[in-house]
Design a protein around this motif. Sequence first.
Motif, short mmCIF file in Angstrom:
data_model
loop_
_atom_site.label_atom_id
_atom_site.label_comp_id
_atom_site.label_asym_id
_atom_site.label_seq_id
_atom_site.Cartn_x
_atom_site.Cartn_y
_atom_site.Cartn_z
N PRO A 246 -15.16 48.16 -30.42
CA PRO A 246 -14.77 47.18 -29.43
C PRO A 246 -15.85 46.60 -28.49
O PRO A 246 -15.78 45.30 -28.21
CB PRO A 246 -13.86 48.25 -28.83
CG PRO A 246 -13.58 49.23 -29.64
CD PRO A 246 -14.69 49.29 -30.56
N ALA A 247 -16.87 47.35 -28.35
CA ALA A 247 -17.91 46.97 -27.50
C ALA A 247 -18.78 45.74 -28.21
O ALA A 247 -19.37 44.96 -27.69
CB ALA A 247 -19.00 48.25 -27.15
N ALA A 248 -18.79 45.68 -29.75
CA ALA A 248 -19.67 44.84 -30.50
C ALA A 248 -19.04 43.27 -30.22
O ALA A 248 -19.71 42.44 -30.13
CB ALA A 248 -19.80 45.18 -31.79
N VAL A 249 -17.64 43.08 -29.84
CA VAL A 249 -17.37 41.70 -29.66
C VAL A 249 -17.49 41.09 -28.32
O VAL A 249 -17.09 40.16 -28.07
CB VAL A 249 -15.91 41.72 -30.06
CG1 VAL A 249 -15.55 42.08 -31.37
CG2 VAL A 249 -15.14 42.50 -29.11
N LEU A 250 -17.97 41.96 -27.46
CA LEU A 250 -18.54 41.54 -25.89
C LEU A 250 -19.55 40.86 -25.80
O LEU A 250 -20.07 40.41 -24.70
CB LEU A 250 -18.45 42.91 -24.94
CG LEU A 250 -16.90 43.45 -24.80
CD1 LEU A 250 -16.75 44.64 -24.02
CD2 LEU A 250 -16.06 42.55 -24.29
N ARG A 251 -20.29 40.63 -26.87
CA ARG A 251 -21.55 39.78 -27.00
C ARG A 251 -21.02 38.19 -26.79
O ARG A 251 -20.36 37.88 -27.53
CB ARG A 251 -22.45 40.29 -27.71
CG ARG A 251 -22.76 41.70 -28.21
CD ARG A 251 -24.02 42.16 -27.57
NE ARG A 251 -25.14 41.34 -27.49
CZ ARG A 251 -26.43 41.62 -27.93
NH1 ARG A 251 -26.63 42.66 -28.34
NH2 ARG A 251 -27.21 40.76 -27.33
N SER A 252 -22.01 37.61 -26.00
CA SER A 252 -21.80 36.06 -26.18
C SER A 252 -22.59 35.57 -27.39
O SER A 252 -23.31 35.88 -27.74
CB SER A 252 -22.39 35.27 -24.75
OG SER A 252 -23.63 35.57 -24.66
N SER A 253 -21.89 34.40 -27.93
CA SER A 253 -22.43 33.65 -28.77
C SER A 253 -23.15 32.22 -28.31
O SER A 253 -23.06 32.09 -27.12
CB SER A 253 -21.42 33.19 -30.02
OG SER A 253 -20.52 32.08 -29.23
N PRO A 254 -24.05 31.72 -29.25
CA PRO A 254 -24.79 30.55 -28.82
C PRO A 254 -23.60 29.46 -28.33
O PRO A 254 -23.85 28.55 -27.38
CB PRO A 254 -25.43 30.13 -30.08
CG PRO A 254 -25.72 31.06 -30.65
CD PRO A 254 -24.51 32.20 -30.49
N GLY A 255 -22.63 29.45 -28.88
CA GLY A 255 -21.50 28.61 -28.63
C GLY A 255 -20.83 28.80 -27.24
O GLY A 255 -20.61 27.80 -26.44
N ASP A 256 -20.51 29.95 -27.03
CA ASP A 256 -19.93 30.44 -25.45
C ASP A 256 -21.18 29.92 -24.60
O ASP A 256 -20.59 29.43 -23.36
CB ASP A 256 -20.13 32.27 -25.59
CG ASP A 256 -18.84 32.69 -26.41
OD1 ASP A 256 -17.93 32.14 -26.71
OD2 ASP A 256 -19.23 33.83 -26.82
N GLN A 257 -22.42 30.12 -24.82
CA GLN A 257 -23.53 29.97 -23.79
C GLN A 257 -23.56 28.33 -23.53
O GLN A 257 -23.48 27.80 -22.50
CB GLN A 257 -24.65 30.37 -24.11
CG GLN A 257 -24.93 32.14 -24.49
CD GLN A 257 -26.01 32.37 -25.18
OE1 GLN A 257 -26.94 31.80 -25.21
NE2 GLN A 257 -25.75 33.75 -25.70
N ALA A 258 -23.26 27.72 -24.56
CA ALA A 258 -23.54 26.05 -24.58
C ALA A 258 -22.23 25.45 -23.80
O ALA A 258 -22.53 24.68 -22.88
CB ALA A 258 -23.47 25.53 -25.99
N ILE A 259 -21.24 26.10 -24.19
CA ILE A 259 -19.76 25.65 -23.40
C ILE A 259 -20.21 26.18 -21.95
O ILE A 259 -19.84 25.08 -21.06
CB ILE A 259 -18.71 26.27 -23.92
CG1 ILE A 259 -18.25 25.67 -25.31
CG2 ILE A 259 -17.30 26.03 -23.05
CD1 ILE A 259 -17.96 24.02 -25.28
N LEU A 260 -20.43 27.19 -21.64
CA LEU A 260 -20.61 27.64 -20.27
C LEU A 260 -21.69 26.64 -19.54
O LEU A 260 -21.45 26.23 -18.33
CB LEU A 260 -21.16 28.90 -20.00
CG LEU A 260 -21.29 29.57 -18.89
CD1 LEU A 260 -19.92 29.58 -18.06
CD2 LEU A 260 -21.83 31.12 -18.60
N HIS A 261 -22.82 26.34 -20.22
CA HIS A 261 -23.50 25.41 -19.43
C HIS A 261 -22.97 23.98 -19.37
O HIS A 261 -23.30 23.42 -18.26
CB HIS A 261 -24.95 25.15 -20.56
CG HIS A 261 -25.81 24.31 -20.23
ND1 HIS A 261 -26.69 24.55 -19.43
CD2 HIS A 261 -26.04 22.93 -20.69
CE1 HIS A 261 -27.66 23.41 -19.02
NE2 HIS A 261 -27.07 22.38 -19.82
N MET A 262 -22.15 23.60 -20.26
CA MET A 262 -21.39 22.39 -19.82
C MET A 262 -20.59 22.25 -18.86
O MET A 262 -20.65 21.30 -18.05
CB MET A 262 -20.77 21.90 -21.26
CG MET A 262 -21.56 21.43 -22.35
SD MET A 262 -20.61 21.16 -23.86
CE MET A 262 -20.34 19.30 -23.18
#
Length: 94
Positions: free
Chosen positions: A48-64
């Motif tokens: 369960p903890a393994a899926v709590l990491r952000s992806s490059p896509g998550d980070q890019a959308i957050l930046h936008m």
Amino acid sequence: TTGGRRMVVRGGEHNFDDIITEDWAANMASRGWRFSAHTHPIPEGVAPAAVLRSSPGDQAILHMFENQRSTILNSEGGRSLFTSTGDSLEGWLP
């Protein structure tokens, strides 16, 4: 989120790349929306903890959206914070 309103966007079985596009994100950000949180499902056989990491896509959308941080939630109630540059240890306790 914007003001006191929340929007829930449901993706497909494996992703929502066809829904959350750069154009969609730019439009929503220009209207005052923030990318507050999203979920990552827990595939069978994955910790369960393994899926709590952000992806490059998550980070890019957050930046936008120009958020300083956002949350990832899993289906067991786990949560983690991330920024547009990576995962955050803010709020982490040993």
